[in-house]
Design an enzyme around this catalytic site. Sequence first.
Site, PDB file in Angstrom:
ATOM      1  N   ASP A   1     -63.043  75.197  28.346  1.00  0.00           N
ATOM      2  CA  ASP A   1     -63.646  75.211  29.346  1.00  0.00           C
ATOM      3  C   ASP A   1     -62.737  76.546  30.087  1.00  0.00           C
ATOM      4  O   ASP A   1     -62.781  77.547  28.837  1.00  0.00           O
ATOM      5  CB  ASP A   1     -63.298  74.332  30.924  1.00  0.00           C
ATOM      6  CG  ASP A   1     -63.778  74.619  32.155  1.00  0.00           C
ATOM      7  OD1 ASP A   1     -65.029  74.750  32.518  1.00  0.00           O
ATOM      8  OD2 ASP A   1     -62.797  75.316  32.895  1.00  0.00           O
ATOM      9  N   ARG A   2     -61.965  76.795  30.816  1.00  0.00           N
ATOM     10  CA  ARG A   2     -61.071  78.379  31.016  1.00  0.00           C
ATOM     11  C   ARG A   2     -60.536  78.395  29.702  1.00  0.00           C
ATOM     12  O   ARG A   2     -60.269  79.832  29.329  1.00  0.00           O
ATOM     13  CB  ARG A   2     -60.794  78.200  32.435  1.00  0.00           C
ATOM     14  CG  ARG A   2     -61.681  77.858  33.428  1.00  0.00           C
ATOM     15  CD  ARG A   2     -62.620  78.861  33.700  1.00  0.00           C
ATOM     16  NE  ARG A   2     -62.129  80.460  34.371  1.00  0.00           N
ATOM     17  CZ  ARG A   2     -62.857  80.912  34.430  1.00  0.00           C
ATOM     18  NH1 ARG A   2     -64.109  80.806  34.307  1.00  0.00           N
ATOM     19  NH2 ARG A   2     -62.630  82.431  34.485  1.00  0.00           N
TER      20      ARG A   2
ATOM     21  N   TYR B   1     -60.604  82.444  37.919  1.00  0.00           N
ATOM     22  CA  TYR B   1     -62.817  83.212  38.803  1.00  0.00           C
ATOM     23  C   TYR B   1     -62.918  83.965  38.970  1.00  0.00           C
ATOM     24  O   TYR B   1     -64.017  84.609  38.018  1.00  0.00           O
ATOM     25  CB  TYR B   1     -62.660  81.852  39.664  1.00  0.00           C
ATOM     26  CG  TYR B   1     -63.272  81.100  38.666  1.00  0.00           C
ATOM     27  CD1 TYR B   1     -64.408  80.638  38.068  1.00  0.00           C
ATOM     28  CD2 TYR B   1     -62.398  79.303  38.835  1.00  0.00           C
ATOM     29  CE1 TYR B   1     -64.398  78.957  37.429  1.00  0.00           C
ATOM     30  CE2 TYR B   1     -62.116  78.430  37.968  1.00  0.00           C
ATOM     31  CZ  TYR B   1     -63.888  78.255  37.440  1.00  0.00           C
ATOM     32  OH  TYR B   1     -63.804  76.573  36.846  1.00  0.00           O
TER      33      TYR B   1
ATOM     34  N   HIS C   1     -69.040  66.700  29.538  1.00  0.00           N
ATOM     35  CA  HIS C   1     -67.838  67.871  29.537  1.00  0.00           C
ATOM     36  C   HIS C   1     -65.755  68.230  28.971  1.00  0.00           C
ATOM     37  O   HIS C   1     -65.884  68.478  28.154  1.00  0.00           O
ATOM     38  CB  HIS C   1     -67.925  68.938  31.123  1.00  0.00           C
ATOM     39  CG  HIS C   1     -67.241  69.801  31.421  1.00  0.00           C
ATOM     40  ND1 HIS C   1     -67.514  71.079  30.366  1.00  0.00           N
ATOM     41  CD2 HIS C   1     -65.931  70.179  31.892  1.00  0.00           C
ATOM     42  CE1 HIS C   1     -66.872  72.057  30.829  1.00  0.00           C
ATOM     43  NE2 HIS C   1     -65.617  71.218  31.686  1.00  0.00           N
TER      44      HIS C   1
ATOM     45  N   HIS D   1     -69.820  77.734  42.061  1.00  0.00           N
ATOM     46  CA  HIS D   1     -68.518  77.874  42.225  1.00  0.00           C
ATOM     47  C   HIS D   1     -68.410  78.837  41.472  1.00  0.00           C
ATOM     48  O   HIS D   1     -66.957  79.607  41.921  1.00  0.00           O
ATOM     49  CB  HIS D   1     -67.411  76.560  41.891  1.00  0.00           C
ATOM     50  CG  HIS D   1     -68.041  76.124  40.164  1.00  0.00           C
ATOM     51  ND1 HIS D   1     -68.895  76.289  39.615  1.00  0.00           N
ATOM     52  CD2 HIS D   1     -66.567  76.345  38.777  1.00  0.00           C
ATOM     53  CE1 HIS D   1     -68.942  75.831  38.175  1.00  0.00           C
ATOM     54  NE2 HIS D   1     -67.442  76.048  37.660  1.00  0.00           N
TER      55      HIS D   1
END
Length: 293
Positions: free
Chosen positions: A107-108, A210, A270, A152
Amino acid sequence: MTPDVPGFDRVRLPGTDGVQLSAAVGGSGPALVLLHGFPQTSLMWRSVAPQLAATHTVICPDLRGYGASDAPPAAGPDTYSARTMAADVVAAARALGHDRFALAGHDRGALVAVRAGLDSPDAVTHLCSLDVLPTLDSWDILHGVSAAVAWHLYLMAQPPGLPEAMIAATADDFGSFLDGWGREGLFPAEVRAEYLRASRERVPSIVADYRAGAGVDHGHDAADRAAGRRLTMPVTVLQQDWGAALGFDAAALWGAWAADLDHRTVDAGHFMAEERPDLVVGALRDLLARPVR
């Protein structure tokens, strides 16, 4: 007691600009750095890292602004850029004596890993991404009503003030990501509680991360695409089959970035490192066995 990666030591490591990273470190041998995603911390590697520590020095940091790592105020767009976070990772590995290391992220953390691979190809020997697309491609494929799944991203891309206030007021709703992106009952109660506690305490820096993804990170990717820069090390990508639902070819998108690519569509949600740790460990062992160019 706060849950952590079993058998690992928790240490503080220097990043850049005076930032200190909290990291779980264990094992011996060549270095392998594992980067967590949102809304998690280095705890997400608790079932993966101990297996890989049999052959490698495994380093699991909390990214700046997450978990127990420092979270400086966002003085500008670069404070939480993937480029800055990638430089943190390189500095932390070097502080442990590792000028070269393999790198995996979810992910990030995967976006930080990709940036490290592009910016520091002499440091990153192998690279693995879990269930994300490069920043430039993520924004390109989000359009129409299908973009609602990434609401988001749009919220946290807004100018400072409103997103932080809205999220801080409902911080425990970060649990909706854990529940909606993972199968029911995936997270033990103490792990879920730790993720929510850690995220609740880091709302401004998480939003800044983000926001950078919609700004400076996108610009860095676009500049690399224009210059023809690619990942030169062996790359493995593990991804859910969400490309079909959103109308894109994930393997083709990744192929534009990586010359030596093993793209695998896997039967997992995920949070695959926690849902199917043996699958992730096996893929990482396969990656680490590939020759370095």
